[in-house]
Write a protein that holds these residues in place. Structure first.
Motif, PDB file in Angstrom:
ATOM      1  N   PRO A   6      86.582 -22.067 -38.892  1.00  0.00           N
ATOM      2  CA  PRO A   6      86.771 -23.440 -39.372  1.00  0.00           C
ATOM      3  C   PRO A   6      86.872 -24.459 -38.235  1.00  0.00           C
ATOM      4  CG  PRO A   6      88.833 -22.212 -39.519  1.00  0.00           C
ATOM      5  CD  PRO A   6      87.780 -21.235 -39.079  1.00  0.00           C
ATOM      6  N   ASN A   7      86.472 -25.686 -38.546  1.00  0.00           N
ATOM      7  CA  ASN A   7      86.721 -26.859 -37.707  1.00  0.00           C
ATOM      8  C   ASN A   7      86.051 -26.836 -36.336  1.00  0.00           C
ATOM      9  OD1 ASN A   7      88.439 -27.919 -39.752  1.00  0.00           O
ATOM     10  ND2 ASN A   7      90.075 -26.585 -39.001  1.00  0.00           N
ATOM     11  N   ILE A   8      84.938 -26.121 -36.216  1.00  0.00           N
ATOM     12  CA  ILE A   8      84.159 -26.231 -34.990  1.00  0.00           C
ATOM     13  C   ILE A   8      82.837 -26.912 -35.314  1.00  0.00           C
ATOM     14  CG2 ILE A   8      85.215 -24.264 -33.798  1.00  0.00           C
ATOM     15  CD1 ILE A   8      82.699 -22.634 -34.491  1.00  0.00           C
ATOM     16  N   TYR A   9      82.296 -27.595 -34.314  1.00  0.00           N
ATOM     17  CA  TYR A   9      81.069 -28.366 -34.521  1.00  0.00           C
ATOM     18  C   TYR A   9      80.154 -28.165 -33.327  1.00  0.00           C
ATOM     19  CZ  TYR A   9      84.021 -30.435 -38.053  1.00  0.00           C
ATOM     20  OH  TYR A   9      84.850 -30.591 -39.125  1.00  0.00           O
ATOM     21  N   SER A  10      78.857 -28.315 -33.561  1.00  0.00           N
ATOM     22  CA  SER A  10      77.900 -28.099 -32.481  1.00  0.00           C
ATOM     23  C   SER A  10      77.950 -29.248 -31.487  1.00  0.00           C
ATOM     24  CB  SER A  10      76.486 -27.934 -33.047  1.00  0.00           C
ATOM     25  OG  SER A  10      76.056 -29.125 -33.649  1.00  0.00           O
ATOM     26  N   VAL A  11      77.769 -28.877 -30.232  1.00  0.00           N
ATOM     27  CA  VAL A  11      77.681 -29.852 -29.143  1.00  0.00           C
ATOM     28  C   VAL A  11      76.198 -30.142 -28.955  1.00  0.00           C
ATOM     29  CG1 VAL A  11      78.139 -30.271 -26.705  1.00  0.00           C
ATOM     30  CG2 VAL A  11      79.774 -28.943 -28.074  1.00  0.00           C
ATOM     31  N   GLY A  12      75.751 -31.274 -29.450  1.00  0.00           N
ATOM     32  CA  GLY A  12      74.319 -31.551 -29.465  1.00  0.00           C
ATOM     33  C   GLY A  12      73.658 -30.811 -30.619  1.00  0.00           C
ATOM     34  N   ARG A  13      72.345 -30.911 -30.669  1.00  0.00           N
ATOM     35  CA  ARG A  13      71.633 -30.335 -31.799  1.00  0.00           C
ATOM     36  C   ARG A  13      70.392 -29.573 -31.330  1.00  0.00           C
ATOM     37  NH1 ARG A  13      73.704 -32.310 -36.278  1.00  0.00           N
ATOM     38  NH2 ARG A  13      72.014 -31.678 -37.624  1.00  0.00           N
ATOM     39  N   LEU A  14      69.930 -28.699 -32.199  1.00  0.00           N
ATOM     40  CA  LEU A  14      68.607 -28.102 -32.062  1.00  0.00           C
ATOM     41  C   LEU A  14      67.888 -28.342 -33.380  1.00  0.00           C
ATOM     42  CD1 LEU A  14      69.179 -24.609 -30.365  1.00  0.00           C
ATOM     43  CD2 LEU A  14      67.869 -26.525 -29.443  1.00  0.00           C
ATOM     44  N   ASP A  15      66.628 -28.715 -33.301  1.00  0.00           N
ATOM     45  CA  ASP A  15      65.872 -28.984 -34.524  1.00  0.00           C
ATOM     46  C   ASP A  15      65.786 -27.742 -35.401  1.00  0.00           C
ATOM     47  OD1 ASP A  15      65.295 -31.589 -33.657  1.00  0.00           O
ATOM     48  OD2 ASP A  15      63.576 -30.882 -32.503  1.00  0.00           O
ATOM     49  N   PHE A  16      65.533 -27.965 -36.659  1.00  0.00           N
ATOM     50  CA  PHE A  16      65.368 -26.903 -37.649  1.00  0.00           C
ATOM     51  C   PHE A  16      64.331 -25.884 -37.192  1.00  0.00           C
ATOM     52  CE2 PHE A  16      63.474 -25.666 -41.910  1.00  0.00           C
ATOM     53  CZ  PHE A  16      64.565 -24.939 -42.360  1.00  0.00           C
ATOM     54  N   ASP A  17      63.249 -26.375 -36.565  1.00  0.00           N
ATOM     55  CA  ASP A  17      62.163 -25.477 -36.148  1.00  0.00           C
ATOM     56  C   ASP A  17      62.256 -25.066 -34.675  1.00  0.00           C
ATOM     57  OD1 ASP A  17      61.624 -28.050 -35.354  1.00  0.00           O
ATOM     58  OD2 ASP A  17      59.568 -28.095 -36.095  1.00  0.00           O
ATOM     59  N   SER A  18      63.418 -25.289 -34.048  1.00  0.00           N
ATOM     60  CA  SER A  18      63.662 -24.817 -32.685  1.00  0.00           C
ATOM     61  C   SER A  18      64.693 -23.702 -32.722  1.00  0.00           C
ATOM     62  CB  SER A  18      64.150 -25.960 -31.797  1.00  0.00           C
ATOM     63  OG  SER A  18      63.167 -26.970 -31.707  1.00  0.00           O
ATOM     64  N   GLU A  19      64.727 -22.935 -31.646  1.00  0.00           N
ATOM     65  CA  GLU A  19      65.622 -21.778 -31.568  1.00  0.00           C
ATOM     66  C   GLU A  19      66.469 -21.889 -30.306  1.00  0.00           C
ATOM     67  OE1 GLU A  19      62.977 -18.149 -31.829  1.00  0.00           O
ATOM     68  OE2 GLU A  19      61.503 -19.774 -31.890  1.00  0.00           O
ATOM     69  N   GLY A  20      67.476 -21.021 -30.229  1.00  0.00           N
ATOM     70  CA  GLY A  20      68.146 -20.868 -28.956  1.00  0.00           C
ATOM     71  C   GLY A  20      69.605 -21.230 -28.917  1.00  0.00           C
ATOM     72  N   LEU A  21      70.043 -21.571 -27.709  1.00  0.00           N
ATOM     73  CA  LEU A  21      71.453 -21.667 -27.375  1.00  0.00           C
ATOM     74  C   LEU A  21      72.112 -22.904 -27.962  1.00  0.00           C
ATOM     75  CD1 LEU A  21      73.545 -20.101 -25.684  1.00  0.00           C
ATOM     76  CD2 LEU A  21      72.988 -21.626 -23.781  1.00  0.00           C
ATOM     77  N   PRO A  63      62.899 -12.233 -28.588  1.00  0.00           N
ATOM     78  CA  PRO A  63      62.655 -11.552 -29.867  1.00  0.00           C
ATOM     79  C   PRO A  63      61.506 -12.236 -30.602  1.00  0.00           C
ATOM     80  CG  PRO A  63      64.974 -12.158 -29.631  1.00  0.00           C
ATOM     81  CD  PRO A  63      64.228 -12.843 -28.529  1.00  0.00           C
ATOM     82  N   PRO A  64      60.729 -11.498 -31.385  1.00  0.00           N
ATOM     83  CA  PRO A  64      59.652 -12.144 -32.140  1.00  0.00           C
ATOM     84  C   PRO A  64      60.217 -13.172 -33.112  1.00  0.00           C
ATOM     85  CG  PRO A  64      59.825  -9.788 -32.692  1.00  0.00           C
ATOM     86  CD  PRO A  64      60.828 -10.069 -31.620  1.00  0.00           C
ATOM     87  N   ARG A  65      59.477 -14.240 -33.292  1.00  0.00           N
ATOM     88  CA  ARG A  65      59.911 -15.256 -34.251  1.00  0.00           C
ATOM     89  C   ARG A  65      59.453 -14.862 -35.641  1.00  0.00           C
ATOM     90  NH1 ARG A  65      57.646 -21.306 -34.491  1.00  0.00           N
ATOM     91  NH2 ARG A  65      56.445 -20.376 -36.177  1.00  0.00           N
ATOM     92  N   ASN A  66      60.281 -15.155 -36.635  1.00  0.00           N
ATOM     93  CA  ASN A  66      59.936 -14.855 -38.017  1.00  0.00           C
ATOM     94  C   ASN A  66      59.951 -16.154 -38.833  1.00  0.00           C
ATOM     95  OD1 ASN A  66      59.391 -13.527 -40.401  1.00  0.00           O
ATOM     96  ND2 ASN A  66      61.522 -12.994 -40.789  1.00  0.00           N
ATOM     97  N   PRO A  67      58.780 -16.659 -39.284  1.00  0.00           N
ATOM     98  CA  PRO A  67      57.450 -16.095 -39.089  1.00  0.00           C
ATOM     99  C   PRO A  67      56.920 -16.415 -37.691  1.00  0.00           C
ATOM    100  CG  PRO A  67      57.292 -18.136 -40.308  1.00  0.00           C
ATOM    101  CD  PRO A  67      58.750 -17.876 -40.116  1.00  0.00           C
ATOM    102  N   PRO A  68      55.938 -15.619 -37.215  1.00  0.00           N
ATOM    103  CA  PRO A  68      55.375 -15.896 -35.891  1.00  0.00           C
ATOM    104  C   PRO A  68      54.567 -17.192 -35.891  1.00  0.00           C
ATOM    105  CG  PRO A  68      54.157 -14.148 -36.991  1.00  0.00           C
ATOM    106  CD  PRO A  68      55.330 -14.467 -37.866  1.00  0.00           C
ATOM    107  N   ILE A  69      54.294 -17.703 -34.689  1.00  0.00           N
ATOM    108  CA  ILE A  69      53.439 -18.884 -34.612  1.00  0.00           C
ATOM    109  C   ILE A  69      52.040 -18.500 -35.064  1.00  0.00           C
ATOM    110  CG2 ILE A  69      54.772 -19.831 -32.682  1.00  0.00           C
ATOM    111  CD1 ILE A  69      52.186 -19.186 -30.960  1.00  0.00           C
TER     112      ILE A  69
END
Length: 198
Positions: free
Chosen positions: A36-51, A117-123
Motif C-alpha cells: 500500500p501507499n507506494i507510487y512510481s517515480v516517473g513513468r513508463l509508457d504502456f508499450d514500454s518495458e523495464g525499470l 526476455p522475449p516480449r509477449n507479443p514479439p515485435i
C-alpha cells in the motif's frame, strides 16, 4: 520513519499506475505489487518495458522527477534500420520535439542484441527491414521522448526497455536479477544513496 523502496521490472502492456479507470481492464501495477501507499517515480509508457522505482518517500520522488536535477536514465531501443554515426550524433546533440530541442544525451549502437526476455507479443519483423539496438542515456523525461527522438532521425522505435536509473556517479539502479513482473526491495546501500540526495 522507514520508507519503502521497490524496484520493479514492468512488463510490456502494463499500466504504470495501480488502477485502470477505463473500460479496457488492462493490467496495472496492482497485478504485480501488493504494497500500500507506494507510487512510481516517473513513468513508463504502456508499450514500454523495464525499470520502475516505487516509493512512499515524496522527497525522493520529487528529487528524481524534478528536471533541474537531471538524473540519468538509460534505455535500450530497438529501431528500424541501422543508424548512421550522423544519426547517433543528432540524438546526442539534441533533436527538436514539438518545438523544443532535447537536452544533450549519449547514444551508441549496440554491437550485439542485448540479453532480454522475449516480449509477449514479439515485435513485428519484416524481412526487408533490418533492426538494430541503440543505448540512449537521457537526463530528461519528456512524454514518449525516446520514441520521438529516434523517429525524428528516421529510425522508429520498435521495442523500448529502460535498463538503469542513476542515483549518483557510483550507484545505478538496474534490471539485473529481475525478470518481467518481478520486484525487489532496494539494498541498504541503494536506500542510503537515494536518501542522501534529499
Amino acid at each position: 520513519m522507514k520508507y519503502k523502496y521497490i524496484l520493479f521490472y514492468k512488463p510490456y502492456h502494463v499500466m504504470c499506475q495501480f488502477t485502470d479507470n477505463t473500460p479496457h481492464n488492462r493490467e496495472t501495477l496492482k497485478n504485480y505489487i501488493n504494497i500500500p501507499n507506494i507510487y512510481s517515480v516517473g513513468r513508463l509508457d504502456f508499450d514500454s518495458e523495464g525499470l520502475l522505482l516505487l516509493t512512499d518517500n515524496n522527497r525522493v520522488k520529487h528529487r528524481l522527477c524534478e528536471p533541474s536535477f537531471a538524473h540519468p536514465r538509460t534505455y535500450w531501443s530497438q529501431v528500424e534500420n541501422i543508424p548512421s554515426i550522423q544519426a547517433l550524433r543528432q540524438l546526442e546533440t539534441g533533436v527538436v520535439i514539438q518545438g523544443k530541442k532535447t537536452k544533450k544525451a549519449t547514444a551508441k549502437l549496440l554491437m550485439n542484441e542485448p540479453q532480454l526476455p522475449p516480449r509477449n507479443p514479439p515485435i513485428r519483423y519484416r524481412k526487408e527491414i533490418p533492426t538494430a539496438w541503440i543505448e540512449l542515456q537521457l537526463t530528461e523525461g519528456r512524454n514518449r521522448q525516446v520514441r520521438k527522438m529516434t523517429a525524428s532521425v528516421g529510425h522508429p522505435t520498435l521495442r523500448l526497455v529502460r535498463v538503469k536509473i542513476g542515483i549518483n556517479p557510483s550507484i545505478e539502479l538496474s534490471l539485473t536479477g529481475l525478470a518481467p513482473g518481478q520486484w525487489r526491495e532496494l539494498t541498504d546501500i541503494e536506500q542510503k544513496s537515494l536518501e542522501k540526495l534529499c
